[in-house]
Design a protein around this motif. Structure first.
Motif, mmCIF file in Angstrom:
data_model
loop_
_atom_site.group_PDB
_atom_site.id
_atom_site.type_symbol
_atom_site.label_atom_id
_atom_site.label_comp_id
_atom_site.label_asym_id
_atom_site.label_seq_id
_atom_site.Cartn_x
_atom_site.Cartn_y
_atom_site.Cartn_z
ATOM 1 N N SER A 87 0.614 -1.056 -0.183
ATOM 2 C CA SER A 87 0.155 -0.093 -0.059
ATOM 3 C C SER A 87 0.948 1.523 -0.151
ATOM 4 C CB SER A 87 -0.635 -0.159 0.820
ATOM 5 O OG SER A 87 -0.406 0.251 2.395
ATOM 6 N N TRP A 88 2.531 1.224 0.058
ATOM 7 C CA TRP A 88 3.022 2.708 -0.164
ATOM 8 C C TRP A 88 2.920 2.752 -0.929
ATOM 9 C CZ3 TRP A 88 7.878 1.753 3.353
ATOM 10 C CH2 TRP A 88 7.552 1.572 4.404
ATOM 11 N N GLU A 89 2.749 2.117 -2.087
ATOM 12 C CA GLU A 89 3.027 2.050 -3.760
ATOM 13 C C GLU A 89 2.279 3.260 -3.928
ATOM 14 O OE1 GLU A 89 4.345 -1.873 -5.055
ATOM 15 O OE2 GLU A 89 3.488 -1.407 -6.132
ATOM 16 N N GLU A 98 3.335 9.068 8.172
ATOM 17 C CA GLU A 98 2.022 8.718 8.546
ATOM 18 C C GLU A 98 0.712 7.869 8.744
ATOM 19 O OE1 GLU A 98 -0.485 12.215 7.013
ATOM 20 O OE2 GLU A 98 0.702 13.613 7.194
ATOM 21 N N MET A 99 1.322 6.706 7.414
ATOM 22 C CA MET A 99 0.647 5.510 7.991
ATOM 23 C C MET A 99 2.123 4.611 8.954
ATOM 24 S SD MET A 99 0.577 5.310 3.270
ATOM 25 C CE MET A 99 0.267 3.238 3.650
ATOM 26 N N ASN A 100 2.880 4.346 8.370
ATOM 27 C CA ASN A 100 4.307 3.534 9.221
ATOM 28 C C ASN A 100 4.593 4.250 9.661
ATOM 29 O OD1 ASN A 100 5.565 1.700 10.351
ATOM 30 N ND2 ASN A 100 4.041 -0.720 9.953
ATOM 31 N N GLN A 103 8.072 1.166 10.288
ATOM 32 C CA GLN A 103 9.097 0.924 8.794
ATOM 33 C C GLN A 103 9.428 2.137 8.465
ATOM 34 O OE1 GLN A 103 9.368 -1.688 8.395
ATOM 35 N NE2 GLN A 103 8.887 -3.140 11.153
ATOM 36 N N PHE A 104 8.838 2.818 8.257
ATOM 37 C CA PHE A 104 9.272 3.696 7.189
ATOM 38 C C PHE A 104 11.095 4.253 7.499
ATOM 39 C CE2 PHE A 104 10.089 7.854 5.595
ATOM 40 C CZ PHE A 104 10.034 7.256 3.472
ATOM 41 N N ASP A 105 11.121 3.833 8.419
ATOM 42 C CA ASP A 105 12.462 4.627 9.416
ATOM 43 C C ASP A 105 13.276 3.113 8.975
ATOM 44 O OD1 ASP A 105 14.133 6.476 10.385
ATOM 45 O OD2 ASP A 105 14.020 4.837 11.780
#
Length: 207
Positions: A87-89, A98-100, A103-105
């Motif tokens: 769903s990041w795409e 904002e979503m996560n 995990q983005f870090d």
């Protein structure tokens, strides 16, 4: 001896908008097309046995622009596709934070801890890259092969060829659009002749 010429697709609309692409796609920008053409001009005297590309539209278009009118077979290999990001795409970096945020870090700063239940891990990409590199070495024992793929795939190739731990996945160099990496493969030994070079782009900027 086999020599691999490895490049990333040219800049896309989503690259310019700071959006993650993954398995989704967006068109090359005018700059992306120009840089691919400049790389083609740089490599016009290099004889390629084959061009192997991810089947994504942005990589296929880049490969076509690089090869120009030359009659070189283009082989599409799904194992060269970008990391699947679920769903990041299609979302901007800020939206993904904002979503996560954690995990983005991890994706950018702690790749060994990155997990995405909707997509792939870095290990999944590593498995694909190991397989495709093995097949390329077995299929093309000598000559020059152009590989057109994506940033994460190219960084994974660096990790494999330099035997880096996953913690150093994002260590330099940065893989910019149409940057050129050249690697010699000889009797199982891998030697980097060039890393993420953008001479063709920089020369144009000074004209």
């Amino acid at each position: 001896m086999l020599t691999l010429y490895i490049t990333r697709h040219g800049e896309t609309v989503w690259n310019a908008e700071n959006r993650m692409q993954g398995r989704l796609d967006s068109s090359l920008t005018d700059k992306g097309k120009l840089h691919a053409q400049l790389l083609g001009r740089r490599l016009e005297n290099t004889e390629f046995t084959a061009v192997i590309t991810s089947p994504s539209g942005r990589t296929v278009q880049t490969a076509e622009l690089i090869k120009g009118d030359r009659q070189i077979p283009i082989v599409k290999d799904s194992r060269l596709m970008e990391i699947h990001l679920g769903s990041w795409e299609g979302r901007t970096h800020e939206e993904i934070k904002e979503m996560n945020a954690y995990q983005f870090d991890c994706f950018w700063n702690k790749p060994n801890l990155y997990q995405n239940s909707e997509g792939e891990s870095f290990q999944d990409v590593l498995d694909r890259v190991l397989a495709v590199l093995k097949d390329i070495e077995q299929t093309y024992s000598s000559g020059n092969v152009l590989i057109v793929t994506h940033a994460v795939v190219i960084k994974t190739m660096y990790m494999v060829m330099k035997q880096l731990p996953i913690e150093e996945f994002w260590s330099p160099p940065i893989i910019h659009g149409t940057s050129l990496t050249i690697v010699e493969l000889n009797d199982g030994k891998k030697r980097f002749l060039l890393e993420a070079d953008l001479s063709h782009v920089k020369q144009e900027a000074h004209l």
